[in-house]
Design a protein around this motif. Structure first.
Motif, PDB file in Angstrom:
ATOM      1  N   LEU A  29      -6.304 -44.387 -14.981  1.00 35.76           N
ATOM      2  CA  LEU A  29      -5.633 -45.629 -14.939  1.00 35.76           C
ATOM      3  C   LEU A  29      -4.962 -45.271 -13.337  1.00 35.76           C
ATOM      4  CD1 LEU A  29      -3.847 -46.284 -18.148  1.00 35.76           C
ATOM      5  CD2 LEU A  29      -5.982 -47.446 -17.288  1.00 35.76           C
ATOM      6  N   THR A  30      -4.206 -44.051 -13.298  1.00 35.69           N
ATOM      7  CA  THR A  30      -3.573 -44.023 -11.853  1.00 35.69           C
ATOM      8  C   THR A  30      -4.530 -43.531 -10.607  1.00 35.69           C
ATOM      9  OG1 THR A  30      -3.247 -41.615 -12.389  1.00 35.69           O
ATOM     10  CG2 THR A  30      -1.355 -43.159 -12.753  1.00 35.69           C
ATOM     11  N   PHE A  31      -5.596 -42.934 -10.946  1.00 38.40           N
ATOM     12  CA  PHE A  31      -6.820 -42.548 -10.055  1.00 38.40           C
ATOM     13  C   PHE A  31      -7.445 -43.939  -9.602  1.00 38.40           C
ATOM     14  CE2 PHE A  31     -11.076 -41.614  -8.985  1.00 38.40           C
ATOM     15  CZ  PHE A  31     -10.954 -40.646  -7.768  1.00 38.40           C
ATOM     16  N   GLY A  32      -7.648 -44.671 -10.832  1.00 40.44           N
ATOM     17  CA  GLY A  32      -8.501 -45.961 -10.374  1.00 40.44           C
ATOM     18  C   GLY A  32      -7.663 -47.003  -9.609  1.00 40.44           C
ATOM     19  N   ALA A  33      -6.362 -47.010  -9.950  1.00 39.65           N
ATOM     20  CA  ALA A  33      -5.441 -47.937  -9.391  1.00 39.65           C
ATOM     21  C   ALA A  33      -5.434 -47.524  -7.711  1.00 39.65           C
ATOM     22  CB  ALA A  33      -4.122 -48.030 -10.047  1.00 39.65           C
ATOM     23  N   MET A  34      -5.012 -46.485  -7.508  1.00 35.43           N
ATOM     24  CA  MET A  34      -5.172 -45.968  -6.084  1.00 35.43           C
ATOM     25  C   MET A  34      -6.217 -45.879  -5.385  1.00 35.43           C
ATOM     26  SD  MET A  34      -1.989 -42.865  -6.435  1.00 35.43           S
ATOM     27  CE  MET A  34      -2.646 -42.106  -7.837  1.00 35.43           C
ATOM     28  N   THR A  35      -7.282 -45.599  -6.000  1.00 37.35           N
ATOM     29  CA  THR A  35      -8.620 -45.700  -5.254  1.00 37.35           C
ATOM     30  C   THR A  35      -9.192 -47.132  -4.705  1.00 37.35           C
ATOM     31  OG1 THR A  35      -9.851 -45.376  -7.176  1.00 37.35           O
ATOM     32  CG2 THR A  35      -9.415 -43.493  -5.808  1.00 37.35           C
ATOM     33  N   LEU A  36      -8.685 -48.048  -6.117  1.00 40.77           N
ATOM     34  CA  LEU A  36      -9.058 -49.541  -5.718  1.00 40.77           C
ATOM     35  C   LEU A  36      -8.073 -50.054  -4.665  1.00 40.77           C
ATOM     36  CD1 LEU A  36      -9.621 -50.673  -9.336  1.00 40.77           C
ATOM     37  CD2 LEU A  36     -11.323 -50.037  -7.568  1.00 40.77           C
ATOM     38  N   ALA A  37      -6.962 -49.456  -4.512  1.00 41.74           N
ATOM     39  CA  ALA A  37      -5.925 -49.784  -3.483  1.00 41.74           C
ATOM     40  C   ALA A  37      -6.203 -49.333  -2.057  1.00 41.74           C
ATOM     41  CB  ALA A  37      -4.531 -49.331  -3.803  1.00 41.74           C
ATOM     42  N   GLY A  38      -7.224 -48.323  -1.833  1.00 42.55           N
ATOM     43  CA  GLY A  38      -7.722 -47.872  -0.671  1.00 42.55           C
ATOM     44  C   GLY A  38      -7.501 -46.489  -0.433  1.00 42.55           C
ATOM     45  N   LEU A  39      -6.997 -45.725  -1.334  1.00 42.91           N
ATOM     46  CA  LEU A  39      -6.668 -44.358  -1.035  1.00 42.91           C
ATOM     47  C   LEU A  39      -7.975 -43.296  -0.938  1.00 42.91           C
ATOM     48  CD1 LEU A  39      -3.321 -43.228  -2.812  1.00 42.91           C
ATOM     49  CD2 LEU A  39      -3.582 -43.568  -0.499  1.00 42.91           C
ATOM     50  N   PRO A  40      -7.986 -42.450  -0.179  1.00 42.11           N
ATOM     51  CA  PRO A  40      -9.341 -41.668  -0.311  1.00 42.11           C
ATOM     52  C   PRO A  40      -9.248 -40.748  -1.763  1.00 42.11           C
ATOM     53  CG  PRO A  40      -8.170 -41.437   1.709  1.00 42.11           C
ATOM     54  CD  PRO A  40      -7.213 -42.060   0.909  1.00 42.11           C
ATOM     55  N   PRO A  41     -10.281 -40.506  -2.263  1.00 45.53           N
ATOM     56  CA  PRO A  41     -10.461 -39.915  -3.389  1.00 45.53           C
ATOM     57  C   PRO A  41      -9.710 -38.497  -3.854  1.00 45.53           C
ATOM     58  CG  PRO A  41     -12.744 -40.603  -2.722  1.00 45.53           C
ATOM     59  CD  PRO A  41     -11.625 -40.818  -1.673  1.00 45.53           C
ATOM     60  N   ILE A  42      -9.491 -37.563  -2.922  1.00 48.96           N
ATOM     61  CA  ILE A  42      -8.736 -36.538  -2.977  1.00 48.96           C
ATOM     62  C   ILE A  42      -7.343 -36.788  -2.957  1.00 48.96           C
ATOM     63  CG2 ILE A  42      -8.157 -34.383  -1.707  1.00 48.96           C
ATOM     64  CD1 ILE A  42     -11.060 -33.788  -0.830  1.00 48.96           C
ATOM     65  N   THR A  43      -6.863 -37.789  -1.979  1.00 49.89           N
ATOM     66  CA  THR A  43      -5.394 -38.165  -1.948  1.00 49.89           C
ATOM     67  C   THR A  43      -4.982 -38.932  -3.269  1.00 49.89           C
ATOM     68  OG1 THR A  43      -5.673 -38.340   0.349  1.00 49.89           O
ATOM     69  CG2 THR A  43      -3.882 -39.409  -0.795  1.00 49.89           C
ATOM     70  N   ALA A  44      -6.003 -39.682  -3.829  1.00 54.00           N
ATOM     71  CA  ALA A  44      -5.811 -40.367  -5.004  1.00 54.00           C
ATOM     72  C   ALA A  44      -5.488 -39.311  -6.208  1.00 54.00           C
ATOM     73  CB  ALA A  44      -6.927 -41.375  -5.462  1.00 54.00           C
ATOM     74  N   ASN A  45      -6.439 -38.393  -6.225  1.00 51.07           N
ATOM     75  CA  ASN A  45      -6.462 -37.465  -7.447  1.00 51.07           C
ATOM     76  C   ASN A  45      -5.259 -36.572  -7.273  1.00 51.07           C
ATOM     77  OD1 ASN A  45      -7.681 -35.953  -9.485  1.00 51.07           O
ATOM     78  ND2 ASN A  45      -8.196 -34.229  -8.032  1.00 51.07           N
TER      79      ASN A  45
END
Length: 247
Positions: A29-45
């Protein structure tokens, strides 16, 4: 960041804390929400590790009695988890965003499949063995490497490996899982912070929700049918996997 984005990120943090307390899978949920909001994958993870941390703590506090009853296993497996998480988080920082981005859909698909199969991975016997036996130590080391590298599915992976290694009561295993998640997340946070991989603005927005969800999730774990939340997490995981395969 708009008010709607703030509310959605807070909600993602809240739901992730609840789901993690019950079985694991909140990072979807958190990884998905942040990547969908535009964060790069490593930063979101990396930021997800920060977001999940308060929820792990509040969940462990709610399971305080169970954790104290097996403190020796908690200490031994905690040390093993710290070593594995250090290795996993360092591996993540050695990758570029495009390289990690190519791995994400496969990691999500594998974690979702494991999450869905979780109930079937429990041993047929209810006979209990010490959680820090040889099988438990090896499986926890491998799980903690994965957890330091990519948090999605870490909780259910731990529940499955601990259950196979030890058998016994679900709530005791869930309590131990929540404690070990604190250790893994703490090591990952230190490494990711040193590596400058965390977006603190997103973390601050989601942290209060994750903390509240972590504590209330233990209450829900003892009352709400787990299959409902389990299949909700599976649906989110499959959606994200398809999204990243197609993107």
């Amino acid at each position: 960041m708009t008010l709607i984005s703030i509310c959605l990120l807070f909600l993602a943090g809240l739901l992730s804390g609840m789901v993690n307390a019950i079985a694991g899978g909140g990072t979807f949920l958190t990884f998905g929400a942040m990547t969908l909001a535009g964060l790069p994958p490593i930063t979101a993870n990396a930021t997800s590790s920060i977001v999940q941390f308060p929820g792990y703590i509040t969940s462990a506090l709610a399971y305080g009695h169970e954790i104290r009853s097996m403190w020796k296993a908690a200490v031994i497996l905690g040390i093993v988890s710290a070593i594995g998480a250090l290795g996993g988080s360092l591996i993540l920082l050695s990758l570029s965003n495009p390289s990690f981005r190519n791995l994400v859909p496969w990691l999500l698909l594998a974690a979702t499949a494991l999450f869905a199969a979780g109930p079937k991975l429990k041993p047929k016997t209810e006979k209990e063995h010490p959680p820090h036996n040889a099988k438990g130590i090896v499986s926890q080391f491998l799980t903690s490497i994965y957890g330091g590298f990519f948090g999605a599915g870490m909780g259910i992976m731990m529940l499955a490996s601990l259950s196979i290694a030890t058998g016994g009561d679900y709530h005791r295993l869930n309590a131990l899982k929540n404690f070990l998640s604190i250790v893994i997340a703490a090591i990952a946070i230190i490494v990711f912070t040193a590596g400058g991989a965390i977006n603190w603005l997103y973390a601050i927005v989601m942290l209060p929700g994750a903390a509240l969800g972590g504590y209330s999730g233990v209450w829900a774990a003892k009352r709400v049918p787990q299959h409902i939340l389990r299949w909700l997490v599976v649906a989110v995981g499959l959606f994200l996997a398809v999204y990243y395969f197609l993107k």
